[in-house]
Motif scaffolding. Structure first.
Motif, PDB file in Angstrom:
ATOM      1  N   GLU A   1      -9.154   2.803  -6.444  1.00  0.00           N
ATOM      2  CA  GLU A   1      -9.075   1.416  -6.889  1.00  0.00           C
ATOM      3  C   GLU A   1     -10.439   0.890  -7.330  1.00  0.00           C
ATOM      4  O   GLU A   1     -10.527   0.099  -8.265  1.00  0.00           O
ATOM      5  CB  GLU A   1      -8.504   0.538  -5.777  1.00  0.00           C
TER       6      GLU A   1
ATOM      7  N   SER B   1      -5.873  -6.030  -5.859  1.00  0.00           N
ATOM      8  CA  SER B   1      -5.519  -5.888  -4.442  1.00  0.00           C
ATOM      9  C   SER B   1      -6.110  -7.017  -3.610  1.00  0.00           C
ATOM     10  O   SER B   1      -5.455  -7.572  -2.720  1.00  0.00           O
ATOM     11  CB  SER B   1      -6.010  -4.536  -3.910  1.00  0.00           C
TER      12      SER B   1
ATOM     13  N   MET C   1      -6.291  -6.141   4.187  1.00  0.00           N
ATOM     14  CA  MET C   1      -6.120  -5.109   3.176  1.00  0.00           C
ATOM     15  C   MET C   1      -6.617  -3.765   3.687  1.00  0.00           C
ATOM     16  O   MET C   1      -5.963  -2.734   3.519  1.00  0.00           O
ATOM     17  CB  MET C   1      -6.870  -5.481   1.888  1.00  0.00           C
TER      18      MET C   1
ATOM     19  N   LYS D   1      -4.314  -0.311   4.412  1.00  0.00           N
ATOM     20  CA  LYS D   1      -4.607   1.020   3.878  1.00  0.00           C
ATOM     21  C   LYS D   1      -4.779   2.038   5.004  1.00  0.00           C
ATOM     22  O   LYS D   1      -4.316   3.181   4.903  1.00  0.00           O
ATOM     23  CB  LYS D   1      -5.874   0.968   3.020  1.00  0.00           C
TER      24      LYS D   1
ATOM     25  N   LYS E   1       2.069   1.727  -3.554  1.00  0.00           N
ATOM     26  CA  LYS E   1       0.976   2.187  -4.423  1.00  0.00           C
ATOM     27  C   LYS E   1       0.639   3.646  -4.163  1.00  0.00           C
ATOM     28  O   LYS E   1       0.356   4.406  -5.102  1.00  0.00           O
ATOM     29  CB  LYS E   1      -0.265   1.313  -4.210  1.00  0.00           C
TER      30      LYS E   1
ATOM     31  N   TRP F   1      -4.143 -10.294  -4.242  1.00  0.00           N
ATOM     32  CA  TRP F   1      -2.834 -10.354  -3.601  1.00  0.00           C
ATOM     33  C   TRP F   1      -2.948 -10.332  -2.083  1.00  0.00           C
ATOM     34  O   TRP F   1      -2.044 -10.829  -1.389  1.00  0.00           O
ATOM     35  CB  TRP F   1      -1.959  -9.209  -4.092  1.00  0.00           C
TER      36      TRP F   1
ATOM     37  N   GLU G   1       0.830  -1.210   0.000  1.00  0.00           N
ATOM     38  CA  GLU G   1       0.000   0.000   0.000  1.00  0.00           C
ATOM     39  C   GLU G   1       0.864   1.259   0.000  1.00  0.00           C
ATOM     40  O   GLU G   1       0.509   2.263  -0.623  1.00  0.00           O
ATOM     41  CB  GLU G   1      -0.925  -0.006   1.224  1.00  0.00           C
TER      42      GLU G   1
END
Length: 276
Positions: free
Chosen positions: A108, A117, A127, A131, A43, A120, A40
């Motif tokens: 996203e 995302s 997740m 974030k 990204k 993965w 994250e």
């Protein structure tokens, strides 16, 4: 005996590679929370949005704090802590943090890259937590930077109408960083719940800006009580720490934490329900 082919050569048995959803998922999530946070972080800084948000925050803080100090001098207001200038700028500056945190999620969903995302990092709450952690760290650093810049800019226009006390200044700098971090986590939660940028920004604008203004404008015991327990109001109380809050500073922090936790859990529920 091994079977022969029609040409008389030895025929060997071909074996397909073993792939299973379980092994795929385990390899995808093998990095754990640390790996998800690293992904994250990468990204976030691979797009222009965070740079633009931070630059806008610096400009907004500089302009607002200069205006605040000048206004205090012109109106001959009582001497106040220097940190009050950047704290007051959070009323508008927090939306820079909101946009920065929001785009990590809604961007996203808008492009469809959220599917990658989720592949993965198949553990949904991991997740979201990754974030939230990245957004909180960046927001805390930004809040601290905005606070220091605001004090430096406001000192000259205040011209004797502000006092610099190191202990108070450090306390307000850290409080501003904490509030920005909590706002970022709250934003991530709302973003997962609503998924669309327009809906997320509208909901947060109402919650942290419009609703407090409406409660104050309309007045009345009930609405003023509601106003005291909104995240923006509680956040202002623990950043200013001027003793005017109807509850202790610790309670003000807990109120903002409660709003943040509620948003995070709501986003987690929606994420698991829709993308589980």
């Amino acid at each position: 005996m091994s079977p022969l082919s029609p040409t008389g050569t030895l025929r060997t048995k071909r074996t397909a590679p073993v792939t299973s959803s379980a092994s795929s998922a385990s390899s995808a999530g093998s990095g754990g929370l640390v790996g998800a946070i690293g992904a994250e972080w990468t990204k976030l800084w691979s797009v222009r949005a965070p740079y633009a948000c931070l630059l806008a925050g610096l400009l907004l803080t500089g302009v607002f704090t200069f205006y605040y100090g000048s206004l205090a001098r012109i109106n001959d207001q009582p001497i106040q802590p220097l940190g009050n200038a950047p704290v007051s700028s959070v009323v508008l500056g927090q939306f820079v943090i909101v946009v920065l945190a929001m785009t990590t999620v809604t961007g996203e969903y808008a492009t469809g890259s959220v599917r990658t995302s989720l592949q993965w990092v198949p553990v949904r709450h991991r997740m979201q937590l990754a974030k939230a952690v990245v957004a909180a760290v960046v927001a805390f650093a930004a809040g601290v930077l905005f606070a220091v810049l605001g004090m430096a800019v406001a000192w000259t226009p205040f011209r004797g109408h502000a006092v610099f006390d190191p202990a108070t200044a450090v306390s307000q700098v850290l409080a501003m960083g904490l509030y920005c971090a909590l706002t970022a986590v709250l934003t991530v939660g709302v973003s997962f719940a609503l998924r669309a940028a327009a809906a997320t920004l509208s909901a947060l604008f109402v919650l942290i800006f419009a609703l407090p203004a409406m409660c104050t404008a309309l007045g009345g015991a009930f609405l003023l009580t509601v106003h005291d327990y909104l995240p923006q109001t509680a956040g202002s109380h623990f950043m200013l720490a001027d003793g005017r809050a109807p509850y202790p500073t610790v309670a003000a922090i807990l109120i903002v934490l409660a709003w943040t936790a509620a948003a995070h859990l709501t986003g987690r529920f929606v994420l698991r329900r829709r993308d589980g």
